[in-house]
Design an enzyme around this catalytic site. Structure first.
Site, PDB file in Angstrom:
ATOM      1  N   CYS A  96       0.819  -1.213   0.000  1.00  0.00           N
ATOM      2  CA  CYS A  96       0.000   0.000   0.000  1.00  0.00           C
ATOM      3  C   CYS A  96       0.857   1.269   0.000  1.00  0.00           C
ATOM      4  CB  CYS A  96      -0.965  -0.035   1.182  1.00  0.00           C
ATOM      5  SG  CYS A  96      -2.420   1.028   0.989  1.00  0.00           S
ATOM      6  N   HIS A 195      -3.758  -6.400   1.947  1.00  0.00           N
ATOM      7  CA  HIS A 195      -3.593  -6.543   3.395  1.00  0.00           C
ATOM      8  C   HIS A 195      -4.140  -7.908   3.793  1.00  0.00           C
ATOM      9  CE1 HIS A 195      -2.622  -2.276   3.701  1.00  0.00           C
ATOM     10  NE2 HIS A 195      -3.725  -1.994   3.015  1.00  0.00           N
TER      11      HIS A 195
END
EC number: 6.3.5.13
Length: 228
Positions: A96, A195
């Site tokens: 990210c 994630h």
């Protein structure tokens, strides 16, 4: 240096650890222990000295805009060592925000441009009207991946000849709503919005572990051996 000690650099662990990204390092440590290796994880934070080639693996997790802005001011000190490390085929995983900061810039919702390291030809634009959140599935060279994404930053490759996606989307958004791909694979660098953590997918975790052991054995002049 012990030939059974794997050294992992966690960049800004105290600031960039959103949605359990530290789990990626814990999973790798577990798998490496199963292979007979000990692991040492060093938090490389604000003001710390860092030489990527002192490590067998570099990890960079995700963070919120404020933390990402703070990190972006400190990160340029490490551009030279990270650029050489990445271009020398050494293993690195960025999730990210860490993934975004390897590119040229990240433009926030307020129009502020946060400069990245400009190591990889990509850029990211925050779009508040399109929150990309939920379960995600995509196909990689190592098989299917299931994870979770939660981001408004949309990442675009500026050189599609040089950069290749980590995977093709089955479910979810990935890099952006238009391209239908997730993440980045460049040499042994992997960037991803996944994630959950990403490496609960042991097909990807084992692939990265093999990269780590190969580089470690090169550093210690030992033949690479990984159990199947």
């Amino acid at each position: 240096m012990s030939d059974k000690l794997i050294k992992i650099a966690y960049l800004y662990e105290d600031l960039m650890n959103t949605y359990g990204d530290s789990g990626d390092v814990k999973i790798l440590s577990f798998l490496l222990k199963r292979e007979g290796y000990d692991t040492q994880v060093d938090n490389i934070s604000l003001g710390d000295e860092f030489n990527a080639f002192d490590y067998d693996f570099v990890f960079f997790g995700g963070g919120q805009d404020f933390e990402q802005t703070v990190v972006a001011k400190d990160l340029p000190r490490h551009k030279e060592t990270l650029e050489k490390y990445i271009n020398d085929d050494k293993p690195m995983l960025c999730i990210c925000g860490g993934y975004q900061l390897m590119g040229s810039y990240y433009k926030t919702n307020s129009g502020v441009t946060i400069p990245g390291l400009d190591i990889l030809p990509l850029h990211t634009v925050f779009k508040s009207d399109k929150r990309m959140i939920g379960d995600t599935r995509y196909m990689t060279e190592w098989g299917e991946v299931k994870a979770f994404e939660n981001h408004s930053g949309q990442t675009y490759f500026d050189d599609t000849d040089k950069l290749h996606p980590l995977g093709n989307m089955i479910e979810g958004y990935g890099n952006n709503p238009q391209d239908h791909v997730e993440g980045l694979r460049y040499r042994n660098f992997i960037g991803s919005y996944s994630h959950g953590p990403l490496l609960k997918n042991t097909n990807v975790a084992n692939a990265i572990m093999k990269m780590i052991i190969a580089w470690h054995n090169e550093r210690t002049n030992k033949p690479a051996t990984v159990t199947e």
